[in-house]
Write an enzyme that holds these catalytic residues in place. Structure first.
Site, PDB file in Angstrom:
ATOM      1  N   ARG A 111      -2.922   2.846  14.097  1.00  0.00           N
ATOM      2  CA  ARG A 111      -3.169   1.431  14.336  1.00  0.00           C
ATOM      3  C   ARG A 111      -2.182   0.864  15.346  1.00  0.00           C
ATOM      4  NH1 ARG A 111      -3.653   2.486   8.839  1.00  0.00           N
ATOM      5  NH2 ARG A 111      -5.724   2.108   7.950  1.00  0.00           N
ATOM      6  N   ASP A 133      -5.739  -1.749   1.724  1.00  0.00           N
ATOM      7  CA  ASP A 133      -4.936  -0.657   1.160  1.00  0.00           C
ATOM      8  C   ASP A 133      -4.759  -0.836  -0.342  1.00  0.00           C
ATOM      9  OD1 ASP A 133      -3.895   0.308   3.995  1.00  0.00           O
ATOM     10  OD2 ASP A 133      -3.545  -1.841   3.850  1.00  0.00           O
ATOM     11  N   ARG A 151      -7.993   0.047  -2.072  1.00  0.00           N
ATOM     12  CA  ARG A 151      -8.147   1.510  -2.136  1.00  0.00           C
ATOM     13  C   ARG A 151      -7.249   2.105  -3.229  1.00  0.00           C
ATOM     14  NH1 ARG A 151      -7.814   2.064   4.451  1.00  0.00           N
ATOM     15  NH2 ARG A 151     -10.065   1.976   4.863  1.00  0.00           N
ATOM     16  N   HIS A 183       0.339  -2.461   7.569  1.00  0.00           N
ATOM     17  CA  HIS A 183      -0.998  -1.904   7.316  1.00  0.00           C
ATOM     18  C   HIS A 183      -1.113  -0.673   8.202  1.00  0.00           C
ATOM     19  CE1 HIS A 183      -5.209  -1.319   6.731  1.00  0.00           C
ATOM     20  NE2 HIS A 183      -5.553  -1.718   7.943  1.00  0.00           N
TER      21      HIS A 183
END
Length: 332
Positions: A103, A163, A166, A190
């Site tokens: 990212r 996150d 998850r 993140h």
């Protein structure tokens, strides 16, 4: 522990109502739009994207879902003029993460795009709440705050909301309970340096520490299994992108949850990317942390009590983000 932050910037209240302007009609944006329509979270959703023909198609398709949604959302092709009376602008625009790309690798390409977009939004008199989803979301939330001149409470990054979802899902499967009965946060960047806060987590009312202790008495490998669960959480995006090209439904649902918290003035705690002003010993950085979300945006940042290992991990995550912001010219 919460911090009232009486010194946070206070201006006029954010624009009233529940009109949403979505910028970026890619996989993430449209998953969010579909969640908005199904949950009836706004009266008017205006969608802006460079691909006007495809956007028109999405708008028609979404409107055809409205009759069965139980709500009366109006979906239109938007322009930046729609930002003038928007209560929320959700920015999902930018280049997508490629297979094998982190990212943070996206930062240079997306900063230029964001400077232009945020400039257009503010030029049209926007005074609502900015919700940023584009990666690297912590860096781009900070950039949005700087580019917009809005109070930091009115700029929210999606942070670690995906996150955390998850992680809770995986823990729920591991313990054989609903993910709704798991209360544990992933915080930090993140991305690759994020961390689970096991010291503050619980499942069905039993602390994760206690569950680990009990499991260790029965299975010497329990600790390794918990590490594997988090590693799968952290790396989930890479595997999903490899399989289907993007992640969309999870983050779309997370953005809808933040939207609901804002419009319903919920004062609910969600793991988002927020500006730190002394919490965790950090300043002048957007990073994933629990925060109280209501109609004004980020009401308060919640500072979790971290153990020594978690503190070091969080500092590493913050330093990683700060290095990227420094190298990109956002900070010095």
């Amino acid at each position: 522990m919460t911090h009232p932050h009486e010194n946070r910037e206070i201006t006029n209240s954010p624009t009233a109502g529940n009109k949403v302007v979505l910028i970026g009609a890619g996989d993430v944006g449209i998953a969010y739009a579909y969640a908005l329509v199904n949950q009836g979270l706004c009266d008017h959703l205006a969608i802006i994207d460079l691909n006007e023909e495809k956007t028109w198609g999405h708008v028609q398709d979404l409107n055809h879902a409205v009759p069965w949604s139980g709500h009366n959302t109006r979906v239109t092709v938007g322009t930046y003029e729609d930002c003038r009376d928007a209560a929320l602008v959700v920015n999902c625009a930018g280049v997508a993460q490629r297979d094998g790309e982190t990212r943070l690798d996206l930062v240079a390409r997306n900063l230029k795009i964001f400077e232009s977009i945020v400039g257009e939004v503010m030029k049209h008199g926007f005074n609502g709440i900015f919700l940023v989803a584009t990666n690297p979301v912590d860096v781009l939330a900070y950039a949005t705050w700087k580019f917009s001149g809005l109070p930091s409470r009115q700029v929210i990054g999606s942070g670690t909301i995906l996150d955390t979802a998850r992680y809770r899902h995986s823990l729920g499967e591991y313990f054989g309970i609903s993910s709704n009965s798991v209360h544990a946060y992933v915080i930090g960047e993140h991305g690759d340096t994020e961390l689970p806060v096991i010291s503050a987590g619980s499942a069905a009312g039993v602390s994760l520490r206690e569950r680990l202790r009990r499991l260790a008495e029965e299975d010497d490998n329990a600790s390794n299994e918990m590490d594997t669960i988090f590693e799968e959480t952290r790396d989930a995006a890479y595997n999903i992108i490899r399989a289907k090209g993007s992640t969309s439904f999870g983050i779309g649902g997370g953005l809808a949850r933040i939207t609901k918290a804002v419009f319903h003035n919920e004062d609910v705690v969600l793991p988002v990317s927020a500006l730190l002003e002394g919490e965790y010993g950090e300043n002048d950085i957007y990073i994933g942390t629990p925060a109280v979300i209501n109609r004004t945006g980020i009401r308060d940042v919640v500072e979790l009590h971290l153990d020594e290992t978690e503190t070091q991990q969080f500092q590493h995550s913050a330093n990683t983000l700060r290095d990227v912001m420094n190298s990109s010219g956002l900070t010095s």
